[in-house]
Design a protein around this motif. Structure first.
Motif, PDB file in Angstrom:
ATOM      1  N   GLU A   1      -1.498 -14.622  10.592  1.00 49.31           N
ATOM      2  CA  GLU A   1      -0.625 -13.576  10.316  1.00 49.31           C
ATOM      3  C   GLU A   1      -0.520 -12.306   9.343  1.00 49.31           C
ATOM      4  O   GLU A   1      -0.007 -11.342   9.122  1.00 49.31           O
ATOM      5  CB  GLU A   1       1.123 -13.923  10.691  1.00 49.31           C
ATOM      6  CG  GLU A   1       1.885 -12.768  10.763  1.00 49.31           C
ATOM      7  CD  GLU A   1       3.475 -12.982  11.261  1.00 49.31           C
ATOM      8  OE1 GLU A   1       4.288 -12.474  12.035  1.00 49.31           O
ATOM      9  OE2 GLU A   1       3.652 -15.032  11.858  1.00 49.31           O
ATOM     10  N   ALA A   2      -0.024 -12.986   8.289  1.00 46.69           N
ATOM     11  CA  ALA A   2      -0.600 -11.966   6.722  1.00 46.69           C
ATOM     12  C   ALA A   2      -1.154 -11.504   6.773  1.00 46.69           C
ATOM     13  O   ALA A   2      -1.270 -10.056   6.643  1.00 46.69           O
ATOM     14  CB  ALA A   2       0.151 -13.425   5.859  1.00 46.69           C
ATOM     15  N   ALA A   3      -2.976 -11.827   6.866  1.00 42.15           N
ATOM     16  CA  ALA A   3      -3.754 -10.987   6.584  1.00 42.15           C
ATOM     17  C   ALA A   3      -3.721 -10.066   7.985  1.00 42.15           C
ATOM     18  O   ALA A   3      -4.021  -8.759   7.786  1.00 42.15           O
ATOM     19  CB  ALA A   3      -4.817 -12.065   7.283  1.00 42.15           C
ATOM     20  N   ARG A   4      -3.484  -9.750   9.293  1.00 38.55           N
ATOM     21  CA  ARG A   4      -3.005  -8.948  10.081  1.00 38.55           C
ATOM     22  C   ARG A   4      -2.396  -7.588   9.195  1.00 38.55           C
ATOM     23  O   ARG A   4      -2.523  -6.946   9.813  1.00 38.55           O
ATOM     24  CB  ARG A   4      -3.275  -9.541  11.307  1.00 38.55           C
ATOM     25  CG  ARG A   4      -4.061 -10.689  12.092  1.00 38.55           C
ATOM     26  CD  ARG A   4      -3.772 -10.643  13.601  1.00 38.55           C
ATOM     27  NE  ARG A   4      -1.997 -11.259  13.483  1.00 38.55           N
ATOM     28  CZ  ARG A   4      -2.324 -12.436  13.584  1.00 38.55           C
ATOM     29  NH1 ARG A   4      -3.533 -13.333  14.201  1.00 38.55           N
ATOM     30  NH2 ARG A   4      -1.396 -13.121  14.159  1.00 38.55           N
ATOM     31  N   ASN A   5      -1.493  -8.240   8.646  1.00 36.22           N
ATOM     32  CA  ASN A   5       0.243  -7.630   8.346  1.00 36.22           C
ATOM     33  C   ASN A   5      -1.082  -6.631   7.423  1.00 36.22           C
ATOM     34  O   ASN A   5       0.124  -4.965   7.202  1.00 36.22           O
ATOM     35  CB  ASN A   5       1.154  -8.058   7.624  1.00 36.22           C
ATOM     36  CG  ASN A   5       2.066  -8.954   8.735  1.00 36.22           C
ATOM     37  OD1 ASN A   5       1.845  -8.548  10.448  1.00 36.22           O
ATOM     38  ND2 ASN A   5       3.119  -9.769   8.387  1.00 36.22           N
ATOM     39  N   TRP A   6      -1.412  -6.902   6.057  1.00 30.96           N
ATOM     40  CA  TRP A   6      -2.371  -6.462   5.656  1.00 30.96           C
ATOM     41  C   TRP A   6      -3.242  -5.248   5.696  1.00 30.96           C
ATOM     42  O   TRP A   6      -3.148  -4.412   5.168  1.00 30.96           O
ATOM     43  CB  TRP A   6      -2.511  -7.406   4.019  1.00 30.96           C
ATOM     44  CG  TRP A   6      -1.012  -7.816   3.484  1.00 30.96           C
ATOM     45  CD1 TRP A   6      -0.526  -7.570   3.057  1.00 30.96           C
ATOM     46  CD2 TRP A   6      -1.365  -8.813   3.072  1.00 30.96           C
ATOM     47  NE1 TRP A   6       0.089  -7.786   2.244  1.00 30.96           N
ATOM     48  CE2 TRP A   6       0.053  -9.537   2.229  1.00 30.96           C
ATOM     49  CE3 TRP A   6      -2.587 -10.460   2.896  1.00 30.96           C
ATOM     50  CZ2 TRP A   6       0.321 -10.626   1.229  1.00 30.96           C
ATOM     51  CZ3 TRP A   6      -2.308 -11.932   2.689  1.00 30.96           C
ATOM     52  CH2 TRP A   6      -0.952 -11.542   1.454  1.00 30.96           C
ATOM     53  N   LEU A   7      -4.047  -5.458   7.105  1.00 31.10           N
ATOM     54  CA  LEU A   7      -4.758  -5.165   7.825  1.00 31.10           C
ATOM     55  C   LEU A   7      -4.210  -4.211   7.941  1.00 31.10           C
ATOM     56  O   LEU A   7      -4.331  -3.071   8.110  1.00 31.10           O
ATOM     57  CB  LEU A   7      -5.579  -5.507   8.751  1.00 31.10           C
ATOM     58  CG  LEU A   7      -6.272  -6.201   8.156  1.00 31.10           C
ATOM     59  CD1 LEU A   7      -7.114  -7.513   8.853  1.00 31.10           C
ATOM     60  CD2 LEU A   7      -7.932  -6.474   7.062  1.00 31.10           C
ATOM     61  N   ALA A   8      -2.699  -4.277   8.534  1.00 33.49           N
ATOM     62  CA  ALA A   8      -2.213  -2.910   8.941  1.00 33.49           C
ATOM     63  C   ALA A   8      -1.836  -2.004   8.543  1.00 33.49           C
ATOM     64  O   ALA A   8      -1.889  -0.904   9.155  1.00 33.49           O
ATOM     65  CB  ALA A   8      -1.136  -3.392  10.138  1.00 33.49           C
ATOM     66  N   HIS A   9      -1.766  -2.333   7.168  1.00 32.94           N
ATOM     67  CA  HIS A   9      -1.138  -2.056   5.977  1.00 32.94           C
ATOM     68  C   HIS A   9      -1.843  -0.855   5.106  1.00 32.94           C
ATOM     69  O   HIS A   9      -2.045   0.007   3.978  1.00 32.94           O
ATOM     70  CB  HIS A   9      -0.064  -2.225   5.235  1.00 32.94           C
ATOM     71  CG  HIS A   9       1.308  -2.437   5.391  1.00 32.94           C
ATOM     72  ND1 HIS A   9       1.167  -4.041   6.145  1.00 32.94           N
ATOM     73  CD2 HIS A   9       2.427  -1.748   5.611  1.00 32.94           C
ATOM     74  CE1 HIS A   9       3.020  -3.484   6.370  1.00 32.94           C
ATOM     75  NE2 HIS A   9       3.338  -2.177   5.421  1.00 32.94           N
ATOM     76  N   GLY A  10      -3.451  -1.012   5.611  1.00 33.63           N
ATOM     77  CA  GLY A  10      -4.563   0.024   5.617  1.00 33.63           C
ATOM     78  C   GLY A  10      -5.725  -0.976   4.875  1.00 33.63           C
ATOM     79  O   GLY A  10      -6.567  -0.399   3.894  1.00 33.63           O
ATOM     80  N   ALA A  11      -5.192  -2.301   4.540  1.00 32.61           N
ATOM     81  CA  ALA A  11      -6.339  -3.340   3.322  1.00 32.61           C
ATOM     82  C   ALA A  11      -7.438  -3.689   4.458  1.00 32.61           C
ATOM     83  O   ALA A  11      -7.722  -2.680   5.600  1.00 32.61           O
ATOM     84  CB  ALA A  11      -5.938  -4.798   3.399  1.00 32.61           C
ATOM     85  N   LYS A  12      -8.612  -3.052   3.887  1.00 29.85           N
ATOM     86  CA  LYS A  12      -9.694  -3.217   4.036  1.00 29.85           C
ATOM     87  C   LYS A  12     -10.777  -4.188   4.432  1.00 29.85           C
ATOM     88  O   LYS A  12     -11.381  -5.698   5.506  1.00 29.85           O
ATOM     89  CB  LYS A  12     -11.133  -2.601   4.252  1.00 29.85           C
ATOM     90  CG  LYS A  12     -10.358  -0.847   3.529  1.00 29.85           C
ATOM     91  CD  LYS A  12      -9.887  -0.279   4.652  1.00 29.85           C
ATOM     92  CE  LYS A  12     -10.016   0.950   4.777  1.00 29.85           C
ATOM     93  NZ  LYS A  12      -7.878   1.030   4.195  1.00 29.85           N
TER      94      LYS A  12
END
Length: 311
Positions: free
Chosen positions: A204-215
């Motif tokens: 879930e943390a990974a998905r949150n950061w990806l949603a904020h723009g992480a590649k």
């Protein structure tokens, strides 16, 4: 392949416990998270620069020599007439624990960050660890990070949290949140993620950061291996079984292996990271594991050379 990677952050003399005649002793080793990443990248054949201030003392001379021996550029390195940071390492709990002695140290008081023009030829900036805890340098690094985030250069970030060194946890957590929301590549250990967000599922943390723009988000789990997520793929790589001397610098070596694997595949660009498929992601995670596992077979943060990984 992309251009050079600039690693920004602390340089620390790690005093590693060793057995000696008459009782315990400590062996000084070159260390510091960003310094370790830079040296590991240089040994893996990636064009790399290191940026920080190091002392004019004898340890500072060793830092400079260590970079030269590992084929790391020193264009962004300055020397300051101030002491070197010393870190005494405890291995009693398996994972290294550190006691830092850094009052007035050169890398802690370093506030002179490179200008936009000075960064010509640099395609990736890597940040992390205690450089973002210790003032006044921490604020200078954060300012540079946020200035460059979203621009032409990729931002790579490994918080590498040393919780025992944090004096103002709310302020530090807020800083990490600001930086994690702007980074392109995030690598974090499961233990650090649990400290930052207790109870939050790692995927879930990974998905949150990806949603904020992480590649790309990579979470390491020690003996349980490592998992990675990009915008369209997911992969896992198992840990490798080796005879462990100590784990000092293993996470930094993994970080270097990850960046080196991406560099060799021409993936250190936002568009190529977005197109990273599961097979390629698994390969770069596995490469990072190989680099980290070799480091664990040696005393201190002594990462392997590329030829040792390829054989």
């Amino acid at each position: 392949m992309g251009g050079s990677i600039l690693c920004l952050g602390e340089a620390v003399i790690d005093f590693i416990p060793v057995r000696a005649e008459g009782g315990a002793a400590y062996r000084p080793c070159l260390g510091g998270s960003s310094y370790n990443v830079a040296r590991a990248l240089g040994r893996l054949g990636v064009p790399t620069e290191y940026g920080c201030a190091v002392s004019t003392d004898l340890f500072g001379d060793q830092f400079v020599e260590g970079l030269a021996q590992s084929r790391v550029g020193r264009h962004f390195l300055t020397r300051i007439d101030a002491p070197s940071t010393l870190g005494f390492v405890s291995l009693d709990q398996g994972e290294p624990a550190y006691a830092f002695f850094d009052q007035g140290a050169a890398d802690r008081i370093c506030c002179d960050m490179p200008s936009v023009g000075a960064l010509a030829g640099i395609d990736t900036l890597h940040f992390g660890s205690i450089a973002l805890i210790r003032e006044p340098a921490a604020t200078a690094y954060e300012t540079l990070f946020l200035r460059e985030a979203g621009g032409r250069r990729l931002i790579s970030f490994d918080p590498n949290i040393r919780a025992s060194h944090v004096k103002d946890a709310p302020a530090y957590r807020a800083r990490l949140e600001r930086l994690l929301s702007r980074a392109d590549i995030i690598k974090i250990s499961g233990a650090d993620l649990d400290w930052l967000h207790p109870g939050l599922a790692h995927d879930e943390a990974a998905r949150n950061w990806l949603a904020h723009g992480a590649k790309l988000v990579v979470i390491t789990h020690g003996k349980a291996g490592v998992s990675g997520w990009s915008q369209g793929s997911h992969a896992h790589a198992a840990a490798l079984s080796v005879e462990v001397i100590d784990t000092v610098g293993a996470g930094d070596s993994f970080m270097a292996g990850l960046l080196a694997g991406l560099h060799e595949r021409d993936c250190l660009e936002r568009e190529t990271l977005l197109r990273l498929n599961s097979q390629a992601l698994h390969e770069v995670l596995a490469y990072g594991q190989r680099v980290a596992s070799q480091t664990c077979t040696r005393r201190g943060a002594d990462s392997p050379w590329r030829k040792e990984i390829m054989t």
